[in-house]
Motif scaffolding. Structure first.
Motif, PDB file in Angstrom:
ATOM      1  N   PRO A   1       0.802  -1.226   0.000  1.00 29.24           N
ATOM      2  CA  PRO A   1       0.000   0.000   0.000  1.00 29.24           C
ATOM      3  C   PRO A   1       0.837   1.280   0.000  1.00 29.24           C
ATOM      4  N   SER A   2       1.987   1.246   0.677  1.00 32.64           N
ATOM      5  CA  SER A   2       2.823   2.454   0.714  1.00 32.64           C
ATOM      6  C   SER A   2       3.390   2.758  -0.671  1.00 32.64           C
ATOM      7  N   LEU A   3       3.764   1.713  -1.396  1.00 34.63           N
ATOM      8  CA  LEU A   3       4.282   1.914  -2.751  1.00 34.63           C
ATOM      9  C   LEU A   3       3.163   2.350  -3.696  1.00 34.63           C
ATOM     10  N   GLU A   4       1.972   1.782  -3.503  1.00 32.98           N
ATOM     11  CA  GLU A   4       0.842   2.134  -4.361  1.00 32.98           C
ATOM     12  C   GLU A   4       0.439   3.595  -4.183  1.00 32.98           C
ATOM     13  N   LEU A   5       0.570   4.109  -2.969  1.00 35.06           N
ATOM     14  CA  LEU A   5       0.283   5.527  -2.743  1.00 35.06           C
ATOM     15  C   LEU A   5       1.179   6.400  -3.619  1.00 35.06           C
ATOM     16  N   PHE A   6       2.423   5.961  -3.763  1.00 26.75           N
ATOM     17  CA  PHE A   6       3.367   6.728  -4.585  1.00 26.75           C
ATOM     18  C   PHE A   6       3.081   6.560  -6.076  1.00 26.75           C
ATOM     19  N   THR A   7       2.938   5.325  -6.531  1.00 29.26           N
ATOM     20  CA  THR A   7       2.749   5.097  -7.969  1.00 29.26           C
ATOM     21  C   THR A   7       1.434   5.679  -8.477  1.00 29.26           C
ATOM     22  N   SER A   8       0.449   5.823  -7.580  1.00 31.84           N
ATOM     23  CA  SER A   8      -0.829   6.430  -7.974  1.00 31.84           C
ATOM     24  C   SER A   8      -0.818   7.946  -7.767  1.00 31.84           C
ATOM     25  N   LYS A   9       0.345   8.478  -7.432  1.00 29.64           N
ATOM     26  CA  LYS A   9       0.557   9.922  -7.260  1.00 29.64           C
ATOM     27  C   LYS A   9      -0.231  10.525  -6.105  1.00 29.64           C
ATOM     28  N   LYS A  10      -0.489   9.707  -5.094  1.00 33.72           N
ATOM     29  CA  LYS A  10      -1.120  10.235  -3.890  1.00 33.72           C
ATOM     30  C   LYS A  10      -0.074  10.774  -2.918  1.00 33.72           C
ATOM     31  N   THR A  11       1.195  10.453  -3.196  1.00 32.90           N
ATOM     32  CA  THR A  11       2.310  11.077  -2.478  1.00 32.90           C
ATOM     33  C   THR A  11       3.335  11.520  -3.511  1.00 32.90           C
ATOM     34  N   ALA A  12       4.111  12.524  -3.149  1.00 31.05           N
ATOM     35  CA  ALA A  12       5.117  13.048  -4.082  1.00 31.05           C
ATOM     36  C   ALA A  12       6.385  12.212  -4.083  1.00 31.05           C
ATOM     37  N   MET A  13       6.660  11.539  -2.945  1.00 34.27           N
ATOM     38  CA  MET A  13       7.899  10.776  -2.799  1.00 34.27           C
ATOM     39  C   MET A  13       7.622   9.415  -2.170  1.00 34.27           C
ATOM     40  N   PHE A  14       8.570   8.515  -2.372  1.00 36.19           N
ATOM     41  CA  PHE A  14       8.528   7.198  -1.730  1.00 36.19           C
ATOM     42  C   PHE A  14       9.899   6.911  -1.155  1.00 36.19           C
ATOM     43  N   GLY A  15       9.948   6.610   0.136  1.00 35.25           N
ATOM     44  CA  GLY A  15      11.213   6.271   0.779  1.00 35.25           C
ATOM     45  C   GLY A  15      11.378   4.767   0.839  1.00 35.25           C
ATOM     46  N   GLY A  16      12.414   4.258   0.210  1.00 31.37           N
ATOM     47  CA  GLY A  16      12.642   2.817   0.200  1.00 31.37           C
ATOM     48  C   GLY A  16      14.065   2.504  -0.201  1.00 31.37           C
ATOM     49  N   PHE A  17      14.231   1.377  -0.886  1.00 25.83           N
ATOM     50  CA  PHE A  17      15.555   0.952  -1.341  1.00 25.83           C
ATOM     51  C   PHE A  17      15.613   0.946  -2.866  1.00 25.83           C
ATOM     52  N   SER A  18      16.825   0.934  -3.368  1.00 29.09           N
ATOM     53  CA  SER A  18      17.021   0.971  -4.820  1.00 29.09           C
ATOM     54  C   SER A  18      16.567  -0.307  -5.509  1.00 29.09           C
ATOM     55  N   TRP A  19      16.152  -1.326  -4.744  1.00 22.87           N
ATOM     56  CA  TRP A  19      15.642  -2.536  -5.389  1.00 22.87           C
ATOM     57  C   TRP A  19      14.345  -2.255  -6.160  1.00 22.87           C
ATOM     58  N   GLU A  20      13.709  -1.106  -5.893  1.00 22.04           N
ATOM     59  CA  GLU A  20      12.506  -0.748  -6.640  1.00 22.04           C
ATOM     60  C   GLU A  20      12.825  -0.077  -7.976  1.00 22.04           C
ATOM     61  N   THR A  21      14.105   0.138  -8.262  1.00 18.27           N
ATOM     62  CA  THR A  21      14.479   0.852  -9.486  1.00 18.27           C
ATOM     63  C   THR A  21      13.925   0.182 -10.736  1.00 18.27           C
ATOM     64  N   ALA A  22      14.125  -1.131 -10.848  1.00 18.93           N
ATOM     65  CA  ALA A  22      13.646  -1.848 -12.035  1.00 18.93           C
ATOM     66  C   ALA A  22      12.137  -1.753 -12.161  1.00 18.93           C
ATOM     67  N   ASN A  23      11.452  -1.845 -11.032  1.00 25.71           N
ATOM     68  CA  ASN A  23       9.993  -1.815 -11.028  1.00 25.71           C
ATOM     69  C   ASN A  23       9.450  -0.447 -11.434  1.00 25.71           C
ATOM     70  N   LEU A  24      10.167   0.625 -11.071  1.00 26.13           N
ATOM     71  CA  LEU A  24       9.679   1.984 -11.324  1.00 26.13           C
ATOM     72  C   LEU A  24      10.245   2.606 -12.602  1.00 26.13           C
ATOM     73  N   SER A  25      11.160   1.890 -13.255  1.00 27.99           N
ATOM     74  CA  SER A  25      11.834   2.447 -14.434  1.00 27.99           C
ATOM     75  C   SER A  25      10.906   2.688 -15.614  1.00 27.99           C
ATOM     76  N   ALA A  26       9.781   1.992 -15.645  1.00 31.79           N
ATOM     77  CA  ALA A  26       8.871   2.128 -16.786  1.00 31.79           C
ATOM     78  C   ALA A  26       8.263   3.524 -16.878  1.00 31.79           C
ATOM     79  N   ASP A  27       8.252   4.242 -15.763  1.00 31.58           N
ATOM     80  CA  ASP A  27       7.684   5.594 -15.746  1.00 31.58           C
ATOM     81  C   ASP A  27       8.816   6.614 -15.842  1.00 31.58           C
ATOM     82  N   PRO A  28       8.985   7.258 -16.992  1.00 28.67           N
ATOM     83  CA  PRO A  28      10.086   8.220 -17.163  1.00 28.67           C
ATOM     84  C   PRO A  28       9.929   9.464 -16.301  1.00 28.67           C
ATOM     85  N   ASN A  29       8.763   9.620 -15.686  1.00 29.60           N
ATOM     86  CA  ASN A  29       8.506  10.787 -14.847  1.00 29.60           C
ATOM     87  C   ASN A  29       9.021  10.599 -13.422  1.00 29.60           C
ATOM     88  N   ILE A  30       9.514   9.387 -13.120  1.00 27.80           N
ATOM     89  CA  ILE A  30      10.016   9.111 -11.771  1.00 27.80           C
ATOM     90  C   ILE A  30      11.530   9.284 -11.733  1.00 27.80           C
TER      91      ILE A  30
END
Length: 449
Positions: A280-309
């Motif tokens: 849910p914390s990641l979904e808040l970010f990917t759905s733009k309900k938060t401006a930032m997401f604090g986590g680890f770089s292991w999410e890089t591959a998962n979030l790379s599809a969005d050039p706006n991130i």
């Protein structure tokens, strides 16, 4: 010639004997079908197919990358690689739920044949004698030769309890952000903690929740926030904690933890963050309900599809240390695929674990990640986000191991999360944190091994 003569004599004798046997008798024409012999009554037995070995595999089921590895790699290629194995796949959940499930299985003797181990609870399983030492197995079958740095697999006792592709050595804390939200609200990437808090204030004034993190079980403070804040004040204190040269009464620790208290009180995180799970914390970010997401770089591959991130490192609190000079890295030799030492099919369970970690390596290699486990994958074009992640990692001058993974026994690590989670409520002070956790730290058995 001699052999031909012998054969000719044999057939001549045989023919003569048959003629003698029939001589003087009138041949009868038997219109009935000859009775089947005992041999002809019985069908030729078909070779029995090998019975499949049944194994149970428990995986992290709330982590996007682990889900992709399981569904798109492990399951997809299993029949071809391990045709004689039948797998019962068990979703383990994630975070505290995953840890609690494994603790229960460990106590009841019902551990899976293979599971994804994490340092936070692995020591308890190892102490109970339930987590296999791979050393002899992967040496005998030469699997260990696939690792660029085999020594990285060894725990402090010199044994190997988990197999990891080694990408976690390159996993570091990151802040992911939406570029358009920053631009539209006049927010620049902060270089100091004060600038970070100012940016959060601006976002809140515009009705935007600044940042989502996983707060359930104190996950974010436990895994990186406390350490990151300590490092941003003085990296040497983090190094001293890793070597048991100081404790949590160190003044730097209080200053660091005070910053987490401040973030919670000033509304940097979503309401109810202390109970917010990872998905849910990641979904808040990917759905733009938060401006930032604090986590680890292991999410890089998962979030790379969005050039706006985009991404940046946690800002420093002490200008003596530049933001990009110091970071924490996640790796631990206890993270990775583990085997139940009491499995009925230990050798096949080892093969399954080797297969799983090889598939994990394929996934990360195809994303352009650096690995300890070598593959033949030719890395294609990396995303801009991955390039930035690698740039930040390579430019960091000081990389510090994770305190939670490399300086705490299971009990201490659990309390580190629980007490850290209290900070996220906004009703718990940094002073209380230091007092409560330092007493736990004094009972830590990690350094008594």
């Amino acid at each position: 010639m001699k052999m031909k003569k012998q054969l000719s004599m044999f057939f001549t004798v045989a023919l003569a004997m048959s003629m003698i046997g029939c001589g003087g008798q009138k041949a009868e024409t038997n219109t009935k079908q000859a009775a089947p012999t005992e041999t002809s009554k019985t069908e030729t037995p078909k070779p029995a197919s090998e019975e499949k070995v049944k194994l149970r595999l428990m995986s992290l089921s709330t982590d996007e990358n682990q889900i992709k590895i399981l569904e798109n790699y492990i399951k997809k290629n299993l029949a071809a690689e391990l045709p004689n194995v039948e797998i019962e796949f068990e979703p383990g959940g994630g975070g505290e739920d995953y840890s609690n499930k494994l603790k229960t299985y460990n106590a009841s003797g019902d551990l899976p044949d293979v599971w994804y181990s994490e340092a936070g609870f692995a020591t308890a399983v190892i102490s109970a004698g339930n987590q296999l030492d791979y050393t002899q197995y992967i040496t005998d079958d030469s699997f260990i030769k696939n690792f660029a740095i085999p020594e990285a697999l060894k725990f402090s006792d010199g044994k190997i309890y988990a197999l990891s592709a080694g990408a976690d050595t390159y996993f570091t804390p990151r802040i992911f952000y939406h570029k358009d939200i920053f631009e539209q609200n006049g927010v620049a990437i902060p270089k100091t903690f004060d600038e970070f808090m100012a940016a959060c204030k601006t976002l809140k004034e515009k009705g935007i929740v600044p940042m989502s993190i996983m707060g359930k079980g104190g996950w974010a403070p436990q895994l990186y926030m406390v350490q990151t804040m300590i490092q941003s004040e003085d990296p040497q204190v983090a190094l001293d904690l890793l070597q048991n040269k100081t404790d949590f009464t160190n003044p730097v620790v209080l200053k660091a933890v005070k910053k987490i208290e401040t973030m919670a009180k000033e509304g940097v995180f979503p309401e109810g963050v202390a109970n917010l799970d990872y998905g849910p914390s990641l979904e808040l970010f990917t759905s733009k309900k938060t401006a930032m997401f604090g986590g680890f770089s292991w999410e890089t591959a998962n979030l790379s599809a969005d050039p706006n991130i985009g991404m940046f490192m946690w800002p420093t609190s002490n200008t003596q240390y530049a933001t990009e000079d110091v970071t924490q890295f996640w790796g631990s030799p206890l993270n990775g695929y583990a085997v139940n030492s009491n499995s009925k099919n230990v050798e096949m369970a080892v093969k399954l674990a080797e297969y799983c970690v090889s598939q994990e390596a394929l996934f990360y290699a195809e994303q352009g990640s650096k690995l300890n486990l070598q593959t033949n994958v030719k890395v294609g074009e990396q995303s801009e986000l991955m390039k930035e992640n690698i740039r930040l990692y390579e430019n960091t001058k000081l990389k510090i191991p994770t305190i939670f993974l490399n300086a705490m026994d299971a009990k201490t690590g659990t309390e580190f999360g629980t007490i850290g989670g209290n900070l996220l409520t906004g009703a718990y002070t940094a002073e209380q944190y230091v007092e409560d956790f330092n007493s736990i730290w004094q009972e830590n058995t990690w350094f008594k091994k």
